[in-house]
Design a protein around this motif. Structure first.
Motif, PDB file in Angstrom:
ATOM      1  N   GLU A 135     -29.149  62.434 110.588  1.00 48.66           N
ATOM      2  CA  GLU A 135     -28.396  61.965 109.042  1.00 48.66           C
ATOM      3  C   GLU A 135     -29.219  61.011 108.536  1.00 48.66           C
ATOM      4  OE1 GLU A 135     -24.221  60.046 109.603  1.00 48.66           O
ATOM      5  OE2 GLU A 135     -24.124  60.023 107.332  1.00 48.66           O
ATOM      6  N   ASN A 180     -25.816  62.113 102.717  1.00 44.94           N
ATOM      7  CA  ASN A 180     -24.145  61.862 102.270  1.00 44.94           C
ATOM      8  C   ASN A 180     -24.170  62.134 100.667  1.00 44.94           C
ATOM      9  OD1 ASN A 180     -23.071  60.353 104.823  1.00 44.94           O
ATOM     10  ND2 ASN A 180     -25.059  59.961 104.627  1.00 44.94           N
ATOM     11  N   GLU A 217     -22.865  65.601 103.803  1.00 43.58           N
ATOM     12  CA  GLU A 217     -21.683  64.949 104.179  1.00 43.58           C
ATOM     13  C   GLU A 217     -20.835  64.584 103.115  1.00 43.58           C
ATOM     14  OE1 GLU A 217     -22.228  62.021 107.319  1.00 43.58           O
ATOM     15  OE2 GLU A 217     -23.536  63.397 108.625  1.00 43.58           O
ATOM     16  N   ASP A 270     -16.767  63.795 106.579  1.00 44.02           N
ATOM     17  CA  ASP A 270     -17.256  62.695 106.993  1.00 44.02           C
ATOM     18  C   ASP A 270     -15.963  61.422 107.306  1.00 44.02           C
ATOM     19  OD1 ASP A 270     -19.027  60.458 108.083  1.00 44.02           O
ATOM     20  OD2 ASP A 270     -20.312  60.384 106.152  1.00 44.02           O
ATOM     21  N   LYS A 325     -16.309  64.956 111.271  1.00 48.02           N
ATOM     22  CA  LYS A 325     -16.746  63.682 111.726  1.00 48.02           C
ATOM     23  C   LYS A 325     -15.852  62.703 112.073  1.00 48.02           C
ATOM     24  CE  LYS A 325     -21.180  62.405 111.150  1.00 48.02           C
ATOM     25  NZ  LYS A 325     -22.454  62.003 110.663  1.00 48.02           N
ATOM     26  N   GLU A 347     -18.721  59.261 115.675  1.00 44.07           N
ATOM     27  CA  GLU A 347     -19.525  58.422 115.306  1.00 44.07           C
ATOM     28  C   GLU A 347     -19.501  57.083 116.013  1.00 44.07           C
ATOM     29  OE1 GLU A 347     -20.692  59.135 110.657  1.00 44.07           O
ATOM     30  OE2 GLU A 347     -18.590  58.287 110.837  1.00 44.07           O
TER      31      GLU A 347
HETATM   32 MG    MG Z   1     -22.221  60.217 106.897  1.00 37.25          MG
END
Ligand code: MG
Ligand code: C2E
Ligand code: MG
Length: 238
Positions: free
Chosen positions: A25, A84, A116, A146, A167, A203
């Motif tokens: 990421e 992101n 994301e 996300d 996620k 995460e």
């Molecule tokens: Mg993220």
């Protein structure tokens, strides 16, 4: 942006079954000449509110693509890199066209880049956004949802969404071993993801106990300080 003070760090996402890297990421940082190294929490909100996130976001996509191309040219095989993308960015430009253009510009295999997005993007059930996500997915760009569980999006809408990964937000992961609601939230997220055919990622994995718990639940991938912190790209050369 103008003074070239932004940079990206990369944090590995690990496949729980094999222990191999499943992805990286890309996380934005600002090397401020006076205040030092700033994290997104210090400036992303201002960037969003001022509209500057449009240009910053384009820089992020461009930088990540350039990085993938640099590594590929050196014969280093990277797992897919996720960037992101703020909901606001979909307002300022045709995100899908921008992203596919950068992927083509740097001659990157589409599967090497993913995005994301947060549930916030899905709140107004915007058809235009849905179409853009579909365009990205048919272009081979992976889409992760996300911070899942924190954004009030409708499950019905989520069902029809072009996406590849879910996620789970860190707030759930972190307290899953001590708080029964957090634990139930993680378990429900796993069931939903499996039902929707999505990979599920946790995460904020900081302990071995947490890793074992996630493994037992059948979670596909994990990201967190236990495995690795966000790192400069050079760290992947060794
Ligand atoms: Mg993220
Ligand atoms: P996120 O996308 O959910 O990214 C994960 C955040 O969790 C990162 O924080 C990462 O450093 C942190 N993290 C990872 N593992 C652990 C862990 O084990 N423990 C703890 N305590 N934290 C962990 P970071 O880099 O500060 O980024 C925060 C948020 O800022 C990101 O959350 C994302 O929403 C946003 N962001 C980061 N880069 C960008 C960007 O390029 N564009 C946009 N629009 N937003 C970004
Ligand atoms: Mg997150």
């Amino acid at each position: 942006l103008q003074r070239d003070q932004l940079f990206l760090e990369y944090q590995p996402i690990v496949d729980i079954a094999s222990g191999e890297y499943a992805g990286l990421e890309a996380l934005l940082r600002w090397q401020h000449p006076v205040r030092g190294r700033l994290l997104p929490q210090d400036f992303i909100r201002v960037a969003n509110d001022s509209g500057l996130i449009g240009n910053i976001g384009q820089w992020v996509v461009n930088r990540a693509c350039a990085q993938i191309a640099e590594f590929t040219a050196q014969g280093i095989i990277l797992p897919p890199v996720a960037v992101n993308v703020s909901p606001k960015q979909f307002q300022f430009s045709n995100m899908s066209a921008d992203i596919l253009e950068k992927v083509a510009k740097y001659n990157i295999a589409p599967g090497k880049l993913s995005i994301e997005i947060t549930e916030e993007l899905l709140l107004d059930h915007n058809q235009e956004v849905h179409d853009q996500l579909e365009t990205l997915q048919s272009g081979g760009i992976g889409i992760s949802i996300d911070d899942f569980g924190t954004g009030y999006s409708s499950l019905q809408y989520l069902r029809d969404l072009p996406a590849t990964r879910l996620k789970i937000d860190q707030t759930f992961t972190r307290s899953a071993l001590t708080d029964s609601f957090a634990r139930a939230s993680v378990e429900i997220s796993v069931r939903l993801a499996k039902e929707m055919g999505l990979k599920i990622v946790a995460e904020g994995v900081e302990t071995v106990e947490m890793w074992n718990f996630l493994q037992d639940l059948g979670i596909d991938e994990a990201q967190g300080y236990l495995m690795a912190k966000p790192m400069a790209p050079d760290a992947f050369l060794t």
